[in-house]
Enzyme design. Structure first.
Site, PDB file in Angstrom:
ATOM      1  N   ARG A 108      -1.442   0.384 -14.125  1.00 35.25           N
ATOM      2  CA  ARG A 108      -0.762  -0.117 -12.932  1.00 35.25           C
ATOM      3  C   ARG A 108      -0.626  -1.641 -12.881  1.00 35.25           C
ATOM      4  NH1 ARG A 108      -2.752   3.389  -7.832  1.00 35.25           N
ATOM      5  NH2 ARG A 108      -0.695   2.968  -7.017  1.00 35.25           N
ATOM      6  N   ARG A 120      -9.546   6.992   2.552  1.00 33.28           N
ATOM      7  CA  ARG A 120      -8.535   5.935   2.398  1.00 33.28           C
ATOM      8  C   ARG A 120      -7.178   6.427   2.886  1.00 33.28           C
ATOM      9  NH1 ARG A 120      -7.525   4.723  -3.184  1.00 33.28           N
ATOM     10  NH2 ARG A 120      -5.819   3.722  -2.106  1.00 33.28           N
ATOM     11  N   ASP A 122       2.364  11.834  -5.942  1.00 36.28           N
ATOM     12  CA  ASP A 122       1.281  11.939  -4.960  1.00 36.28           C
ATOM     13  C   ASP A 122       1.054  13.374  -4.471  1.00 36.28           C
ATOM     14  OD1 ASP A 122       0.735   9.283  -5.199  1.00 36.28           O
ATOM     15  OD2 ASP A 122       1.517   8.680  -3.248  1.00 36.28           O
ATOM     16  N   LYS A 174       0.628   6.317   5.497  1.00 42.63           N
ATOM     17  CA  LYS A 174      -0.134   5.200   4.901  1.00 42.63           C
ATOM     18  C   LYS A 174       0.780   4.298   4.080  1.00 42.63           C
ATOM     19  CE  LYS A 174      -2.587   5.791   0.918  1.00 42.63           C
ATOM     20  NZ  LYS A 174      -2.256   4.729  -0.044  1.00 42.63           N
ATOM     21  N   ASN A 175       1.585   4.909   3.217  1.00 43.41           N
ATOM     22  CA  ASN A 175       2.369   4.096   2.290  1.00 43.41           C
ATOM     23  C   ASN A 175       3.568   3.419   2.936  1.00 43.41           C
ATOM     24  OD1 ASN A 175       0.586   4.700   0.306  1.00 43.41           O
ATOM     25  ND2 ASN A 175       1.928   6.080  -0.848  1.00 43.41           N
ATOM     26  N   CYS A 186      -6.746   0.851 -12.442  1.00 35.61           N
ATOM     27  CA  CYS A 186      -7.423   1.752 -11.517  1.00 35.61           C
ATOM     28  C   CYS A 186      -7.516   3.104 -12.197  1.00 35.61           C
ATOM     29  CB  CYS A 186      -6.728   1.820 -10.173  1.00 35.61           C
ATOM     30  SG  CYS A 186      -5.293   2.851 -10.165  1.00 35.61           S
TER      31      CYS A 186
HETATM   32  C1  UD1 Z   1       3.176   3.573  -4.872  1.00 39.00           C
HETATM   33  C2  UD1 Z   1       2.352   4.357  -3.893  1.00 39.00           C
HETATM   34  C3  UD1 Z   1       1.513   5.398  -4.625  1.00 39.00           C
HETATM   35  C4  UD1 Z   1       2.400   6.280  -5.493  1.00 39.00           C
HETATM   36  C5  UD1 Z   1       3.282   5.418  -6.391  1.00 39.00           C
HETATM   37  C6  UD1 Z   1       4.309   6.219  -7.175  1.00 39.00           C
HETATM   38  C7  UD1 Z   1       1.962   2.762  -2.118  1.00 39.00           C
HETATM   39  C8  UD1 Z   1       0.990   1.887  -1.397  1.00 39.00           C
HETATM   40  N1  UD1 Z   1       1.489   3.421  -3.168  1.00 39.00           N
HETATM   41  O1  UD1 Z   1       2.263   2.890  -5.744  1.00 39.00           O
HETATM   42  O2  UD1 Z   1       0.855   6.197  -3.649  1.00 39.00           O
HETATM   43  O3  UD1 Z   1       1.579   7.086  -6.313  1.00 39.00           O
HETATM   44  O4  UD1 Z   1       4.010   4.458  -5.614  1.00 39.00           O
HETATM   45  O5  UD1 Z   1       5.111   6.945  -6.310  1.00 39.00           O
HETATM   46  O6  UD1 Z   1       3.101   2.883  -1.726  1.00 39.00           O
HETATM   47  N2  UD1 Z   1       4.533  -0.443 -12.919  1.00 39.00           N
HETATM   48  C9  UD1 Z   1       4.525  -1.445 -13.871  1.00 39.00           C
HETATM   49  N3  UD1 Z   1       4.664  -2.752 -13.471  1.00 39.00           N
HETATM   50  C10 UD1 Z   1       4.799  -3.094 -12.156  1.00 39.00           C
HETATM   51  C11 UD1 Z   1       4.806  -2.067 -11.190  1.00 39.00           C
HETATM   52  C12 UD1 Z   1       4.673  -0.751 -11.594  1.00 39.00           C
HETATM   53  O7  UD1 Z   1       4.393  -1.179 -15.071  1.00 39.00           O
HETATM   54  O8  UD1 Z   1       4.911  -4.298 -11.848  1.00 39.00           O
HETATM   55  C13 UD1 Z   1       4.395   0.980 -13.322  1.00 39.00           C
HETATM   56  C14 UD1 Z   1       3.113   1.616 -12.833  1.00 39.00           C
HETATM   57  O9  UD1 Z   1       2.029   1.381 -13.686  1.00 39.00           O
HETATM   58  C15 UD1 Z   1       3.510   3.087 -12.758  1.00 39.00           C
HETATM   59  C16 UD1 Z   1       4.994   3.029 -12.354  1.00 39.00           C
HETATM   60  O10 UD1 Z   1       5.424   1.718 -12.684  1.00 39.00           O
HETATM   61  O11 UD1 Z   1       3.385   3.685 -14.013  1.00 39.00           O
HETATM   62  C17 UD1 Z   1       5.258   3.274 -10.883  1.00 39.00           C
HETATM   63  O12 UD1 Z   1       4.366   2.477 -10.113  1.00 39.00           O
HETATM   64  P1  UD1 Z   1       4.695   1.976  -8.644  1.00 39.00           P
HETATM   65  O13 UD1 Z   1       5.890   2.699  -8.092  1.00 39.00           O
HETATM   66  O14 UD1 Z   1       4.736   0.480  -8.634  1.00 39.00           O
HETATM   67  O15 UD1 Z   1       3.423   2.448  -7.861  1.00 39.00           O
HETATM   68  P2  UD1 Z   1       2.786   1.700  -6.642  1.00 39.00           P
HETATM   69  O16 UD1 Z   1       3.867   0.973  -5.918  1.00 39.00           O
HETATM   70  O17 UD1 Z   1       1.581   0.942  -7.074  1.00 39.00           O
END
Ligand code: UD1
Length: 417
Positions: free
Chosen positions: A122, A397, A305, A22-23, A117
Protein backbone atom coordinates in the site's frame (compact mmCIF):
# COMPACT_ATOMS: atom_id res chain seq x y z
CA UNK A 1 -7.31 -6.73 24.68
CA UNK A 2 -11.00 -7.29 23.92
CA UNK A 3 -12.23 -10.53 22.39
CA UNK A 4 -15.58 -11.48 20.93
CA UNK A 5 -17.28 -14.67 22.04
CA UNK A 6 -19.91 -16.04 19.67
CA UNK A 7 -22.23 -18.94 20.34
CA UNK A 8 -22.99 -20.17 16.82
CA UNK A 9 -26.27 -21.43 15.47
CA UNK A 10 -28.70 -18.55 16.03
CA UNK A 11 -30.77 -17.57 13.00
CA UNK A 12 -30.59 -13.79 12.50
CA UNK A 13 -33.90 -11.99 12.17
CA UNK A 14 -35.35 -8.52 12.71
CA UNK A 15 -34.19 -5.00 11.89
CA UNK A 16 -31.04 -3.04 12.49
CA UNK A 17 -29.86 0.42 11.39
CA UNK A 18 -26.69 0.87 9.37
CA UNK A 19 -24.22 3.59 10.40
CA UNK A 20 -22.53 6.27 8.31
CA UNK A 21 -19.73 5.09 6.05
CA UNK A 22 -16.25 4.99 7.59
CA UNK A 23 -14.58 5.37 4.22
CA UNK A 24 -16.70 8.40 3.37
CA UNK A 25 -16.41 10.00 6.81
CA UNK A 26 -12.60 9.84 6.98
CA UNK A 27 -11.90 11.93 3.86
CA UNK A 28 -14.90 14.17 4.51
CA UNK A 29 -13.64 15.10 7.99
CA UNK A 30 -10.32 16.05 6.36
CA UNK A 31 -12.20 18.37 4.01
CA UNK A 32 -12.83 20.62 7.03
CA UNK A 33 -9.10 21.46 6.89
CA UNK A 34 -9.76 23.36 3.67
CA UNK A 35 -11.75 26.20 5.26
CA UNK A 36 -11.50 28.64 8.16
CA UNK A 37 -15.26 28.30 8.72
CA UNK A 38 -16.97 25.57 10.79
CA UNK A 39 -18.29 22.52 8.93
CA UNK A 40 -21.12 20.51 10.45
CA UNK A 41 -21.47 16.76 9.87
CA UNK A 42 -24.27 14.33 10.64
CA UNK A 43 -24.48 10.52 10.47
CA UNK A 44 -20.83 10.24 11.57
CA UNK A 45 -20.19 6.61 12.64
CA UNK A 46 -18.89 5.95 16.17
CA UNK A 47 -15.69 4.12 15.32
CA UNK A 48 -12.13 4.00 16.56
CA UNK A 49 -10.84 5.20 13.18
CA UNK A 50 -13.05 8.27 13.46
CA UNK A 51 -11.79 9.00 17.01
CA UNK A 52 -8.22 8.65 15.73
CA UNK A 53 -8.92 11.09 12.90
CA UNK A 54 -10.52 13.57 15.31
CA UNK A 55 -7.48 13.38 17.62
CA UNK A 56 -5.24 14.00 14.65
CA UNK A 57 -7.27 17.01 13.51
CA UNK A 58 -7.40 18.38 17.08
CA UNK A 59 -3.58 18.09 17.29
CA UNK A 60 -3.41 20.37 14.26
CA UNK A 61 -5.53 23.02 15.97
CA UNK A 62 -8.94 22.10 14.53
CA UNK A 63 -11.81 22.68 16.98
CA UNK A 64 -13.89 19.51 17.45
CA UNK A 65 -17.39 19.78 18.94
CA UNK A 66 -19.57 16.69 19.28
CA UNK A 67 -23.27 17.22 18.67
CA UNK A 68 -25.45 14.36 19.89
CA UNK A 69 -24.67 10.77 18.98
CA UNK A 70 -23.66 11.18 15.36
CA UNK A 71 -23.24 14.92 14.85
CA UNK A 72 -19.97 16.81 14.79
CA UNK A 73 -18.68 20.31 14.04
CA UNK A 74 -15.10 20.87 12.92
CA UNK A 75 -13.67 24.37 13.01
CA UNK A 76 -10.42 24.83 11.11
CA UNK A 77 -10.22 28.58 11.90
CA UNK A 78 -7.27 28.09 14.26
CA UNK A 79 -5.40 25.42 12.29
CA UNK A 80 -1.74 26.00 13.20
CA UNK A 81 0.13 22.70 13.14
CA UNK A 82 0.05 20.98 9.72
CA UNK A 83 1.68 17.78 10.98
CA UNK A 84 0.50 14.16 11.17
CA UNK A 85 2.82 12.14 13.36
CA UNK A 86 3.86 8.52 12.89
CA UNK A 87 1.99 7.63 16.10
CA UNK A 88 -1.29 8.65 14.45
CA UNK A 89 -0.66 7.42 10.91
CA UNK A 90 0.62 3.99 11.93
CA UNK A 91 -2.75 3.00 13.39
CA UNK A 92 -4.78 4.35 10.50
CA UNK A 93 -3.47 4.65 6.95
CA UNK A 94 -6.32 6.98 6.00
CA UNK A 95 -4.47 9.70 7.96
CA UNK A 96 -2.60 10.30 4.68
CA UNK A 97 -5.81 12.07 3.61
CA UNK A 98 -4.72 15.19 5.51
CA UNK A 99 -1.77 15.69 3.13
CA UNK A 100 -3.66 17.23 0.19
CA UNK A 101 -5.88 19.59 2.21
CA UNK A 102 -2.98 20.75 4.43
CA UNK A 103 -0.64 21.67 1.62
CA UNK A 104 -3.48 23.38 -0.26
CA UNK A 105 -4.59 25.46 2.74
CA UNK A 106 -1.35 26.00 4.72
CA UNK A 107 1.22 25.82 1.90
CA UNK A 108 3.00 23.16 3.90
CA UNK A 109 2.47 19.75 5.46
CA UNK A 110 4.49 17.11 7.26
CA UNK A 111 2.78 13.75 7.23
CA UNK A 112 4.26 10.44 8.30
CA UNK A 113 4.52 7.75 5.63
CA UNK A 114 1.98 5.08 6.48
CA UNK A 115 4.33 2.20 5.66
CA UNK A 116 3.12 -1.29 4.81
CA UNK A 117 0.17 -2.97 6.40
CA UNK A 118 -1.07 -6.49 6.83
CA UNK A 119 -3.00 -6.71 3.56
CA UNK A 120 -0.22 -5.42 1.30
CA UNK A 121 2.48 -2.82 0.69
CA UNK A 122 0.00 0.00 0.00
CA UNK A 123 2.38 2.76 -1.11
CA UNK A 124 1.27 6.41 -1.45
CA UNK A 125 3.40 7.25 -4.50
CA UNK A 126 0.34 8.32 -6.52
CA UNK A 127 -0.70 10.84 -3.87
CA UNK A 128 2.82 12.29 -3.98
CA UNK A 129 3.15 12.30 -7.77
CA UNK A 130 -0.19 14.06 -8.13
CA UNK A 131 0.74 16.80 -5.68
CA UNK A 132 4.10 17.22 -7.42
CA UNK A 133 2.27 17.65 -10.72
CA UNK A 134 0.35 20.45 -8.99
CA UNK A 135 3.64 22.16 -8.19
CA UNK A 136 4.26 20.95 -4.64
CA UNK A 137 7.88 20.45 -3.65
CA UNK A 138 7.99 17.12 -1.88
CA UNK A 139 10.78 15.48 0.05
CA UNK A 140 10.63 12.28 2.03
CA UNK A 141 12.87 12.49 5.10
CA UNK A 142 13.02 10.41 8.25
CA UNK A 143 9.81 8.61 7.31
CA UNK A 144 7.86 11.82 6.76
CA UNK A 145 6.46 13.33 3.58
CA UNK A 146 7.24 17.04 3.64
CA UNK A 147 5.21 18.99 1.08
CA UNK A 148 5.48 22.71 0.29
CA UNK A 149 3.75 24.99 -2.19
CA UNK A 150 2.97 28.70 -1.95
CA UNK A 151 -0.15 27.91 -4.01
CA UNK A 152 -0.85 24.67 -5.84
CA UNK A 153 -1.47 24.95 -9.57
CA UNK A 154 -4.10 23.08 -11.53
CA UNK A 155 -2.70 20.13 -13.47
CA UNK A 156 -3.65 17.14 -15.57
CA UNK A 157 -3.01 14.00 -13.51
CA UNK A 158 -3.41 10.42 -14.66
CA UNK A 159 -2.87 7.95 -11.84
CA UNK A 160 -1.06 4.68 -12.65
CA UNK A 161 -3.79 2.65 -10.99
CA UNK A 162 -7.21 3.39 -9.55
CA UNK A 163 -6.64 4.64 -6.02
CA UNK A 164 -9.50 5.67 -3.75
CA UNK A 165 -7.71 7.77 -1.14
CA UNK A 166 -5.28 8.99 -3.82
CA UNK A 167 -8.19 10.39 -5.85
CA UNK A 168 -9.69 11.91 -2.68
CA UNK A 169 -6.43 13.55 -1.58
CA UNK A 170 -5.82 15.11 -4.99
CA UNK A 171 -9.43 16.21 -5.41
CA UNK A 172 -9.31 18.02 -2.05
CA UNK A 173 -5.97 19.66 -2.85
CA UNK A 174 -7.21 20.79 -6.25
CA UNK A 175 -10.17 22.67 -4.74
CA UNK A 176 -7.88 25.52 -3.62
CA UNK A 177 -5.37 25.30 -6.50
CA UNK A 178 -4.94 28.00 -9.11
CA UNK A 179 -6.77 26.88 -12.26
CA UNK A 180 -8.23 23.59 -13.43
CA UNK A 181 -7.13 20.13 -12.32
CA UNK A 182 -8.18 17.05 -14.25
CA UNK A 183 -7.81 13.66 -12.52
CA UNK A 184 -7.86 10.81 -15.03
CA UNK A 185 -8.23 7.15 -14.09
CA UNK A 186 -10.00 8.49 -10.99
CA UNK A 187 -11.65 6.13 -8.51
CA UNK A 188 -15.43 5.97 -9.07
CA UNK A 189 -16.29 4.74 -5.56
CA UNK A 190 -19.48 6.22 -4.04
CA UNK A 191 -17.36 7.55 -1.15
CA UNK A 192 -15.47 9.73 -3.66
CA UNK A 193 -18.84 11.11 -4.80
CA UNK A 194 -19.93 11.76 -1.21
CA UNK A 195 -16.71 13.69 -0.60
CA UNK A 196 -17.22 15.67 -3.83
CA UNK A 197 -20.79 16.52 -2.76
CA UNK A 198 -19.51 17.80 0.58
CA UNK A 199 -16.78 19.86 -1.12
CA UNK A 200 -19.31 21.33 -3.56
CA UNK A 201 -21.53 22.37 -0.66
CA UNK A 202 -18.42 24.10 0.76
CA UNK A 203 -18.09 26.09 -2.47
CA UNK A 204 -15.80 23.82 -4.53
CA UNK A 205 -16.31 23.53 -8.29
CA UNK A 206 -16.13 19.84 -9.15
CA UNK A 207 -17.63 17.87 -12.00
CA UNK A 208 -17.33 14.24 -13.04
CA UNK A 209 -17.13 12.65 -9.56
CA UNK A 210 -18.35 9.07 -9.97
CA UNK A 211 -16.71 8.82 -13.41
CA UNK A 212 -13.05 8.16 -14.15
CA UNK A 213 -12.37 11.79 -15.11
CA UNK A 214 -12.88 14.40 -12.40
CA UNK A 215 -12.48 18.11 -13.17
CA UNK A 216 -11.89 20.62 -10.42
CA UNK A 217 -11.80 24.40 -10.97
CA UNK A 218 -9.77 25.82 -8.10
CA UNK A 219 -11.32 28.60 -6.02
CA UNK A 220 -9.74 31.17 -3.65
CA UNK A 221 -11.42 29.76 -0.59
CA UNK A 222 -14.08 27.38 0.66
CA UNK A 223 -16.73 28.09 3.26
CA UNK A 224 -18.61 26.24 6.01
CA UNK A 225 -21.40 23.77 5.19
CA UNK A 226 -23.52 20.96 6.59
CA UNK A 227 -23.15 17.43 5.25
CA UNK A 228 -24.69 14.09 6.12
CA UNK A 229 -22.35 11.10 5.65
CA UNK A 230 -23.66 8.40 3.27
CA UNK A 231 -24.59 4.96 4.70
CA UNK A 232 -21.82 2.38 4.97
CA UNK A 233 -22.15 0.00 2.02
CA UNK A 234 -19.54 -2.40 3.45
CA UNK A 235 -21.24 -2.58 6.85
CA UNK A 236 -24.51 -3.18 4.96
CA UNK A 237 -22.94 -5.98 2.90
CA UNK A 238 -21.42 -7.53 6.01
CA UNK A 239 -24.79 -7.75 7.81
CA UNK A 240 -26.39 -9.14 4.65
CA UNK A 241 -23.76 -11.90 4.62
CA UNK A 242 -24.26 -12.55 8.34
CA UNK A 243 -28.01 -12.94 7.81
CA UNK A 244 -27.48 -15.07 4.70
CA UNK A 245 -25.12 -17.55 6.34
CA UNK A 246 -27.47 -18.17 9.26
CA UNK A 247 -30.52 -18.76 7.03
CA UNK A 248 -31.96 -15.54 8.41
CA UNK A 249 -34.53 -12.90 7.52
CA UNK A 250 -33.38 -9.34 8.27
CA UNK A 251 -34.17 -5.80 7.24
CA UNK A 252 -31.32 -3.29 7.27
CA UNK A 253 -32.50 0.27 7.83
CA UNK A 254 -31.01 3.70 6.97
CA UNK A 255 -29.08 2.24 4.08
CA UNK A 256 -29.32 1.89 0.34
CA UNK A 257 -28.75 -0.84 -2.20
CA UNK A 258 -27.81 1.82 -4.75
CA UNK A 259 -24.08 1.15 -4.42
CA UNK A 260 -24.29 -2.53 -3.67
CA UNK A 261 -25.33 -4.00 -7.02
CA UNK A 262 -22.55 -6.56 -7.30
CA UNK A 263 -22.93 -7.67 -3.69
CA UNK A 264 -26.73 -7.96 -3.94
CA UNK A 265 -26.40 -9.87 -7.24
CA UNK A 266 -23.98 -12.37 -5.68
CA UNK A 267 -26.25 -12.92 -2.69
CA UNK A 268 -29.15 -13.55 -5.05
CA UNK A 269 -26.94 -16.00 -7.00
CA UNK A 270 -26.32 -17.69 -3.65
CA UNK A 271 -30.08 -18.22 -3.34
CA UNK A 272 -31.14 -15.26 -1.18
CA UNK A 273 -34.31 -13.34 -1.76
CA UNK A 274 -33.62 -9.60 -1.59
CA UNK A 275 -36.16 -6.78 -1.51
CA UNK A 276 -34.88 -3.27 -1.95
CA UNK A 277 -36.80 -0.29 -0.66
CA UNK A 278 -35.81 3.37 -0.66
CA UNK A 279 -33.95 3.38 2.67
CA UNK A 280 -33.85 -0.30 3.54
CA UNK A 281 -32.90 -3.74 2.28
CA UNK A 282 -34.54 -7.01 3.31
CA UNK A 283 -32.79 -10.35 2.86
CA UNK A 284 -34.43 -13.73 3.27
CA UNK A 285 -31.93 -16.58 3.09
CA UNK A 286 -32.44 -20.16 1.95
CA UNK A 287 -31.63 -23.09 4.28
CA UNK A 288 -28.28 -23.56 2.58
CA UNK A 289 -26.49 -21.07 0.32
CA UNK A 290 -25.04 -21.96 -3.07
CA UNK A 291 -21.34 -21.28 -3.69
CA UNK A 292 -20.63 -18.02 -5.55
CA UNK A 293 -17.36 -17.21 -7.33
CA UNK A 294 -16.15 -13.63 -7.57
CA UNK A 295 -13.31 -11.35 -8.58
CA UNK A 296 -12.56 -8.11 -6.77
CA UNK A 297 -11.85 -4.92 -8.76
CA UNK A 298 -12.37 -1.15 -8.35
CA UNK A 299 -15.97 0.15 -8.20
CA UNK A 300 -18.43 -0.60 -9.76
CA UNK A 301 -17.04 -4.16 -9.73
CA UNK A 302 -17.06 -6.38 -6.63
CA UNK A 303 -15.41 -4.58 -3.65
CA UNK A 304 -12.24 -6.00 -2.11
CA UNK A 305 -13.69 -4.90 1.25
CA UNK A 306 -16.41 -7.60 0.85
CA UNK A 307 -14.10 -10.40 -0.27
CA UNK A 308 -13.41 -11.87 3.17
CA UNK A 309 -17.11 -11.91 4.13
CA UNK A 310 -17.97 -13.81 0.93
CA UNK A 311 -15.18 -16.26 1.60
CA UNK A 312 -16.86 -16.96 4.96
CA UNK A 313 -20.27 -17.62 3.43
CA UNK A 314 -18.74 -19.85 0.75
CA UNK A 315 -17.15 -21.99 3.48
CA UNK A 316 -20.54 -23.50 4.27
CA UNK A 317 -22.24 -23.11 0.88
CA UNK A 318 -23.10 -25.96 -1.44
CA UNK A 319 -20.43 -26.33 -4.12
CA UNK A 320 -17.03 -24.85 -4.93
CA UNK A 321 -16.25 -21.13 -5.29
CA UNK A 322 -13.20 -19.39 -6.73
CA UNK A 323 -12.36 -16.03 -5.22
CA UNK A 324 -9.87 -13.83 -7.04
CA UNK A 325 -8.36 -10.83 -5.25
CA UNK A 326 -6.92 -8.24 -7.66
CA UNK A 327 -6.48 -5.15 -5.46
CA UNK A 328 -4.26 -6.21 -2.56
CA UNK A 329 -1.51 -8.80 -2.72
CA UNK A 330 -1.95 -10.29 0.74
CA UNK A 331 -5.63 -10.22 1.51
CA UNK A 332 -6.32 -13.87 2.26
CA UNK A 333 -5.09 -13.97 5.84
CA UNK A 334 -8.56 -14.89 7.06
CA UNK A 335 -8.31 -18.17 5.09
CA UNK A 336 -6.02 -19.79 7.67
CA UNK A 337 -8.25 -18.67 10.52
CA UNK A 338 -11.38 -19.92 8.72
CA UNK A 339 -9.57 -23.24 8.27
CA UNK A 340 -9.26 -23.42 12.07
CA UNK A 341 -13.06 -23.54 12.12
CA UNK A 342 -13.03 -26.43 9.64
CA UNK A 343 -13.21 -24.59 6.30
CA UNK A 344 -11.68 -26.14 3.18
CA UNK A 345 -9.78 -23.35 1.41
CA UNK A 346 -6.88 -23.67 -0.97
CA UNK A 347 -4.86 -20.56 -1.81
CA UNK A 348 -3.10 -20.36 -5.18
CA UNK A 349 -1.53 -16.93 -5.59
CA UNK A 350 -4.34 -14.43 -5.86
CA UNK A 351 -7.00 -17.15 -6.10
CA UNK A 352 -8.74 -18.91 -3.25
CA UNK A 353 -10.68 -22.08 -3.96
CA UNK A 354 -13.33 -22.63 -1.33
CA UNK A 355 -15.06 -25.99 -1.09
CA UNK A 356 -18.21 -25.74 0.97
CA UNK A 357 -18.36 -28.04 4.00
CA UNK A 358 -21.49 -29.23 5.77
CA UNK A 359 -20.58 -27.47 9.01
CA UNK A 360 -17.96 -25.38 10.78
CA UNK A 361 -16.96 -25.90 14.38
CA UNK A 362 -16.22 -23.15 16.89
CA UNK A 363 -12.59 -22.48 17.82
CA UNK A 364 -10.32 -19.65 18.95
CA UNK A 365 -9.28 -17.49 16.01
CA UNK A 366 -7.36 -14.29 15.51
CA UNK A 367 -8.53 -11.17 13.67
CA UNK A 368 -5.78 -9.98 11.33
CA UNK A 369 -7.34 -6.95 9.67
CA UNK A 370 -10.66 -5.16 9.60
CA UNK A 371 -12.59 -7.13 6.97
CA UNK A 372 -10.88 -10.40 7.89
CA UNK A 373 -12.35 -9.90 11.37
CA UNK A 374 -15.80 -9.50 9.86
CA UNK A 375 -15.40 -12.81 8.02
CA UNK A 376 -14.55 -14.55 11.30
CA UNK A 377 -17.67 -13.10 12.92
CA UNK A 378 -19.79 -14.41 10.04
CA UNK A 379 -18.19 -17.84 10.27
CA UNK A 380 -18.56 -17.84 14.06
CA UNK A 381 -22.29 -17.16 13.74
CA UNK A 382 -22.80 -20.37 11.80
CA UNK A 383 -20.14 -22.57 13.46
CA UNK A 384 -21.30 -25.12 16.00
CA UNK A 385 -20.38 -24.21 19.55
CA UNK A 386 -18.27 -21.28 20.69
CA UNK A 387 -15.93 -19.17 18.61
CA UNK A 388 -13.60 -16.76 20.39
CA UNK A 389 -12.20 -14.01 18.18
CA UNK A 390 -9.02 -12.42 19.48
CA UNK A 391 -7.71 -8.93 18.58
CA UNK A 392 -11.07 -7.42 17.78
CA UNK A 393 -9.59 -3.93 17.93
CA UNK A 394 -9.50 -4.37 14.15
CA UNK A 395 -13.27 -4.83 14.17
CA UNK A 396 -13.80 -1.74 16.33
CA UNK A 397 -11.97 0.36 13.73
CA UNK A 398 -14.77 -0.16 11.24
CA UNK A 399 -17.97 -1.63 12.73
CA UNK A 400 -20.03 0.58 15.01
CA UNK A 401 -21.65 -1.18 18.03
CA UNK A 402 -21.21 -4.57 16.41
CA UNK A 403 -22.19 -6.71 19.37
CA UNK A 404 -25.28 -4.57 20.11
CA UNK A 405 -26.39 -4.76 16.48
CA UNK A 406 -25.82 -8.52 16.21
CA UNK A 407 -27.57 -9.11 19.52
CA UNK A 408 -30.54 -7.08 18.28
CA UNK A 409 -30.76 -9.52 15.36
CA UNK A 410 -30.77 -12.49 17.73
CA UNK A 411 -27.10 -13.52 17.66
CA UNK A 412 -25.51 -14.76 20.88
CA UNK A 413 -22.45 -12.55 21.09
CA UNK A 414 -20.48 -11.21 24.02
CA UNK A 415 -17.47 -8.92 24.33
CA UNK A 416 -14.88 -10.37 26.67
CA UNK A 417 -12.42 -7.92 28.26
C1 UD1 B 1 -9.39 2.44 0.15
C2 UD1 B 1 -10.28 2.03 1.28
C3 UD1 B 1 -10.08 0.56 1.61
C4 UD1 B 1 -10.30 -0.29 0.36
C5 UD1 B 1 -9.44 0.23 -0.78
C6 UD1 B 1 -9.71 -0.46 -2.11
C7 UD1 B 1 -10.46 4.07 2.57
C8 UD1 B 1 -10.12 4.81 3.82
N1 UD1 B 1 -9.94 2.86 2.44
O1 UD1 B 1 -8.03 2.24 0.57
O2 UD1 B 1 -11.04 0.20 2.60
O3 UD1 B 1 -9.91 -1.62 0.64
O4 UD1 B 1 -9.68 1.63 -0.99
O5 UD1 B 1 -11.05 -0.34 -2.45
O6 UD1 B 1 -11.21 4.55 1.75
N2 UD1 B 1 -1.65 2.01 -4.62
C9 UD1 B 1 -0.36 2.33 -5.00
N3 UD1 B 1 0.09 3.62 -4.85
C10 UD1 B 1 -0.70 4.60 -4.33
C11 UD1 B 1 -2.02 4.27 -3.94
C12 UD1 B 1 -2.47 2.98 -4.10
O7 UD1 B 1 0.39 1.47 -5.47
O8 UD1 B 1 -0.24 5.75 -4.20
C13 UD1 B 1 -2.17 0.63 -4.78
C14 UD1 B 1 -2.46 -0.05 -3.46
O9 UD1 B 1 -1.33 -0.65 -2.90
C15 UD1 B 1 -3.53 -1.06 -3.87
C16 UD1 B 1 -4.31 -0.31 -4.97
O10 UD1 B 1 -3.43 0.71 -5.43
O11 UD1 B 1 -2.95 -2.21 -4.39
C17 UD1 B 1 -5.60 0.32 -4.52
O12 UD1 B 1 -5.37 1.05 -3.32
P1 UD1 B 1 -6.24 2.30 -2.88
O13 UD1 B 1 -7.49 2.40 -3.71
O14 UD1 B 1 -5.36 3.51 -2.82
O15 UD1 B 1 -6.65 1.90 -1.42
P2 UD1 B 1 -6.85 2.90 -0.24
O16 UD1 B 1 -7.31 4.21 -0.80
O17 UD1 B 1 -5.67 2.89 0.66
Amino acid sequence: MDKLLIQGGAVLSGEVAISGAKNAALPILCAALLTTEPVHFTNVPQLNDISTMLRLLADMGVGVTKDGVDGLTLDGGKLNNPVASYEMVKTMRAAILVLGPLVARCGEARVSLPGGCAIGARPVDQHIKGLQAMGAEISVEHGYVHAKASRLKGARICTDMVTVTGTENLMMAACLADGETVIENAAREPEVVDLANCLVSMGARISGAGTDVIRIQGVEKLHGATHSIMPDRIETGTYLCAAAVTGGDVRLLKTSAAYLDTVVDKLMDAGCDITVERDSIRLVAPKRLKAVSLRTAPYPAFPTDMQAQFMAINCVAEGVATIRETIFENRFMHANELARLGADIQIEGSNAIVRGVARLEGATVMATDLRASASLVIAGLVAQGETLIDRIYHLDRGYAQIEEKLTKLGAIVKRVH
